[in-house]
Design a protein around this motif. Structure first.
Motif, mmCIF file in Angstrom:
data_model
loop_
_atom_site.group_PDB
_atom_site.id
_atom_site.type_symbol
_atom_site.label_atom_id
_atom_site.label_comp_id
_atom_site.label_asym_id
_atom_site.label_seq_id
_atom_site.Cartn_x
_atom_site.Cartn_y
_atom_site.Cartn_z
ATOM 1 N N UNK A 158 -66.677 7.702 33.700
ATOM 2 C CA UNK A 158 -66.407 6.305 34.077
ATOM 3 C C UNK A 158 -64.942 5.934 33.838
ATOM 4 N N UNK A 201 -63.824 4.413 39.703
ATOM 5 C CA UNK A 201 -64.576 3.173 39.932
ATOM 6 C C UNK A 201 -65.556 3.345 41.078
ATOM 7 N N UNK A 202 -65.760 4.569 41.515
ATOM 8 C CA UNK A 202 -66.635 4.802 42.668
ATOM 9 C C UNK A 202 -67.831 5.639 42.270
ATOM 10 N N UNK A 203 -68.930 5.402 42.936
ATOM 11 C CA UNK A 203 -70.196 6.020 42.567
ATOM 12 C C UNK A 203 -70.191 7.533 42.768
ATOM 13 N N UNK A 218 -68.004 9.447 40.532
ATOM 14 C CA UNK A 218 -68.552 9.329 39.178
ATOM 15 C C UNK A 218 -69.626 10.386 38.947
ATOM 16 N N UNK A 246 -59.825 3.594 33.780
ATOM 17 C CA UNK A 246 -59.953 2.634 32.690
ATOM 18 C C UNK A 246 -59.566 3.204 31.344
ATOM 19 N N UNK A 270 -49.299 -10.224 46.406
ATOM 20 C CA UNK A 270 -49.270 -8.972 47.142
ATOM 21 C C UNK A 270 -48.693 -9.242 48.520
ATOM 22 N N UNK A 312 -49.807 -8.739 51.374
ATOM 23 C CA UNK A 312 -50.782 -9.351 52.279
ATOM 24 C C UNK A 312 -50.820 -10.858 52.075
ATOM 25 N N UNK A 324 -49.870 -13.982 54.582
ATOM 26 C CA UNK A 324 -50.799 -15.082 54.846
ATOM 27 C C UNK A 324 -50.139 -16.427 54.595
ATOM 28 N N UNK A 382 -69.958 0.686 39.562
ATOM 29 C CA UNK A 382 -68.892 1.416 40.268
ATOM 30 C C UNK A 382 -69.078 1.478 41.787
ATOM 31 N N UNK A 383 -69.008 0.345 42.450
ATOM 32 C CA UNK A 383 -69.069 0.334 43.913
ATOM 33 C C UNK A 383 -68.031 -0.653 44.444
ATOM 34 N N UNK A 384 -67.693 -0.498 45.729
ATOM 35 C CA UNK A 384 -66.753 -1.417 46.364
ATOM 36 C C UNK A 384 -67.519 -2.544 47.049
ATOM 37 N N UNK A 388 -69.445 -1.236 49.893
ATOM 38 C CA UNK A 388 -70.673 -0.554 49.467
ATOM 39 C C UNK A 388 -71.813 -1.551 49.295
ATOM 40 N N UNK A 439 -60.104 -8.080 53.945
ATOM 41 C CA UNK A 439 -58.954 -7.497 53.239
ATOM 42 C C UNK A 439 -59.355 -6.790 51.948
ATOM 43 N N UNK A 497 -62.999 -2.521 44.045
ATOM 44 C CA UNK A 497 -64.169 -2.410 43.187
ATOM 45 C C UNK A 497 -64.626 -3.834 42.865
#
Lengths: 468, 283
Positions: free
Chosen positions: A235, A239-241, A244, A293, A427, A429, A433, B119-121, B124, B159, B164
């Motif tokens: 972990x 941050x993605x499944x 992970x 993290x 940012x 973006x 805006x 832990x997903x976006x 997701x 955007x 996450x």
């Protein structure tokens, strides 16, 4: 001392997996670790990891009892298959008891866990004592299920473990999508017709499988480490499944293999402890260095941000000082900037920074070629490079201020402080805006400040006067 | 903001499942009601939460479910979807039991009901709204991701699709949940406190989406806390406090008198009866 340490020859033999038995044990344990890492990830995300701990402790009475019964009946009580089936029976009973206590009484989950874990384990130790007191018992070795002992593992055991581990990993891959939704939002899953209860049962069954096949390798006390440490370490990195799961599988698999190899080298080291120690090293490294993290990246990021904020405040102060003393609202030219240097004292009064802090900052900015010092004086101005960044910072600040005044109904007198906080993290973006929102009329190359810049700098009213 | 959140939805014409194989209903319940609740009582452990709820939800309305804390508002939604067991009574969705009609229903749970550190976006999470359609064991395909992306765009979060979810603000998280429901393209939307603790921009975005849903002929039930905005947001209200106090068009039902009945005096006769019953059963 030398009798404790393996010879160099032995080290090479184990690490290159030349020995057939070592090879099977190390690979089998590796598959176990991999499977535990995968199912452990789902358990951790489902917030049920400790159920695995109660489960593993609850296997002990099953092992001892089935050995007792089968031996009394004249059978081969020490066969691994027999012992593990006993482990499954009381393990499942233990989990069932927890679920029953939680649903049917007002006991909270942690209380139910504590009761089941200790009662079942206590009962197991008691029965084990009885068994070992029996004359025809040959019960020596049963206690290796408590601490784990790969040394006593034969290759057929290891293959069984490896196959079961592979099965668990495959099941989790196939049910990836379903498990993921179950762990994230069980209520929504149920509303979509997902058989939440059965998925939970299946997940639990996979944990039972990993736990029971892990008993021999790591022992029932430490099985929980196999389920929790790999996903907890992973972990820190992502941050993605999917990454992970892969990372947890790797940590589990490699940690288990290294631990088993170490234990093969020094048979007196319990393999369970070696595996846990190996994984703990990985965990600690992940905690410190983990990209997503980890403690160190977080610290560096935080320090980087505070430095950037300080630097940008410095640049803006120098810019506005020179701007105020020049004509027009066109962007400041390098000549204008260098012609209007700002005395250190005025700079210090600008904001609530300390003398030391400001000195350090000026030196750092000078080192980067952002600011210059008037020769022989304590007056500072923007170098061409710094002027460029200062223009951008001031522009963002004023864009944001204008937005707040026009669209967010903020009193102009409050705008500066609010804009201060946000401009450093705007940012690209967001800036785009803002530009679109504000339209052309608000967008000269350098918009003027939408409020009066307080004479003598913002710091004057905050700090009660200028002092050098 | 409105162009960001404007959505085009096909207008509803037919009512699937209403005519085919109808289940016998009580005499006064119309078969084509989006949700028909018959004499339903729900209890958690020994404590009754909803008593004898009997209500037909009208088609194509934007409905506010309003009542004090612990009045059973969330439970009402959950009971419709069989997420909590009913002590008695039953619910029909377009004339059929919920399990047969769940593809017509989209659910927005309370934001606090999940761990946003997961832990997903954002993308997701929205894609999860399509899992039921994708089916068991099958992977998410690019077409699904595209649909999810469009739903995110509808709530103004295109955007941030790959963020996450813990990096989103509370309002943005709420909009992600909303997008997950929108991607289901359902006919009935059940939302549990979508306005709880959101920023002004999110509140406007949600209101816009609710109005678009109504314009498209969808039926939407929203558990709502803020009494001030009820007449502005909803054209139909269900006032609830363990039982249905009143329900009907907002201008008729949302009166001081009814509100006093709903909120006034926490210890109503009903509460006392419920507690007495609980004590009785405990013995």
């Amino acid at each position: 001392m030398s009798e404790y340490l393996p010879s160099a020859e032995a080290v090479i033999r184990v690490l290159t997996l030349q020995d057939y038995n070592t090879r099977v044990v190390v690979l089998g344990t590796g598959l176990l670790g991999l499977a535990a890492g995968v199912i452990g990830t789902f358990m951790l995300l489902r917030k049920r990891a400790l159920l695995g701990d109660a489960l593993s402790h609850a296997t002990l009475p099953g092992i001892a009892l089935i050995f007792l019964f089968v031996t009394l009946a004249g059978g081969a009580g020490k066969s691994l298959a027999v012992l593990l089936s006993g482990a499954v029976i009381t393990g499942v009973m233990g989990v069932g008891t927890i679920l029953f206590l939680r649903h049917q009484t007002r006991l909270k989950e942690d209380a139910a866990l504590g009761i089941v874990l200790s009662v079942f384990f206590g009962a197991g130790v008691a029965v084990l004592g009885v068994v070992q007191g029996m004359e025809s018992g040959h019960a020596a070795g049963l206690e290796s299920f408590i601490y784990g002992k790969t040394a006593s593992m034969i290759s057929s055991d290891a293959m069984l473990i490896g196959a079961a581990g592979l099965l668990v990993a495959v099941a989790c891959t196939v049910l990836y999508k379903e498990f993921k939704l179950l762990c994230f939002d069980a209520g929504f899953a149920a509303s979509q017709g997902s058989p939440v209860i059965w998925l939970d049962v299946l997940m639990m069954a996979l944990v039972v499988t990993v736990t029971v096949i892990g008993l021999q390798a790591v022992g029932l006390i430490l099985v929980i480490a196999l389920l929790v440490i790999p996903p907890a370490s992973a972990r820190f990195w992502t941050d993605r499944m999917l990454p992970l799961l892969v990372a947890a599988a790797l940590v589990g698999g490699i940690g288990a293999m290294l631990g088993a190899a170490a234990s093969a080298l020094v048979p007196r080291l319990p393999s369970g402890a070696m595996i846990v120690v190996t994984m703990t090293v990985v965990f600690l490294l992940s905690m410190v260095f983990g990209r997503a993290r980890g403690v160190l990246p977080r610290y560096l990021e935080h320090r980087g941000l505070s430095r950037r904020i300080l630097r940008q405040n410095l640049l803006r102060a120098l810019y506005e000082w020179a701007e105020e003393r020049s004509d027009g609202h066109e962007p400041l030219t390098p000549e204008q900037a260098s012609g209007k240097a700002m005395p250190f004292g005025d700079l210090l009064a600008e904001r609530s920074w300390s003398i030391k802090q400001l000195r350090q900052m000026l030196l750092r900015a000078k080192g980067k070629g952002l600011v210059e010092q008037v020769l022989g004086q304590d007056d500072w101005y923007l170098a061409p490079h710094g002027l460029e960044e200062a223009r951008r910072v001031v522009r963002n600040h004023r864009l944001w201020e204008t937005f707040l005044i026009h669209f967010a109904d903020v009193a102009p007198s409050h705008v500066d402080r609010d804009a201060d906080a946000i401009e450093h993290v705007l940012e690209p973006v967001m800036i785009e805006r803002l530009e679109r929102l504000l339209g052309e009329e608000h967008l000269p190359p350098m918009p003027g400040s939408p409020h009066a810049v307080a004479a003598g700098g913002r710091g004057a009213d905050r700090r009660g006067g200028v002092s050098a | 903001m409105s162009d960001k959140t404007a959505i085009e939805l096909k207008a509803t014409t037919s009512v699937p499942g209403a005519s085919a194989d109808p289940v016998a209903t009580g005499a006064e319940h119309p078969l084509d009601a989006p949700i028909a609740i018959h004499d339903m009582t729900v209890a958690y452990h020994r404590k009754p939460v909803l008593w004898d709820v009997d209500v037909d939800v009208p088609q194509g309305r934007l409905i506010g479910i309003v009542g004090p804390n612990g009045a059973g508002k969330s439970t009402l939604l959950k009971a419709v979807m069989d997420l909590v067991p009913k002590a008695s009574g039953r619910v029909l969705v377009y004339g059929q039991p919920y399990p047969r009609q769940r593809h017509l229903v989209a659910y927005v749970p309370q934001r606090e009901s999940v761990d946003w550190d997961f832990p997903v976006s954002a993308l997701d999470v929205v894609t999860m709204g399509l899992y039921g359609r994708i089916g068991w064991f099958l992977p998410v395909r690019p077409s699904h991701r595209k649909a999810a992306m469009e739903a995110l765009d509808r709530v103004g979060l295109a955007d941030l699709a790959h963020r996450q979810i813990s990096q989103l603000s509370g309002g943005q998280q709420q909009r992600v949940f909303l997008a997950r429901a929108l991607v289901q393209d359902a006919r009935i939307y059940l939302m549990d406190e979508p306005f709880a603790a959101v920023d002004a921009a999110t509140e406007r975005a949600i209101v816009q989406i609710l109005q678009d849903l109504r314009a498209a002929g969808k039926t939407t039930l929203v558990v709502h806390h803020d009494l001030h905005t009820v007449p502005e947001y909803f054209d139909y209200v269900i006032l609830i406090n363990m039982r249905i106090v009143a329900h009907g068009p907002t201008e008729e039902i949302f009166t001081n008198d009814n509100l006093r009945k709903t909120y006034g005096g926490r210890l109503t006769l009903l509460d006392e009866a419920g507690e007495a019953l609980a004590r009785e059963k405990q013995r």
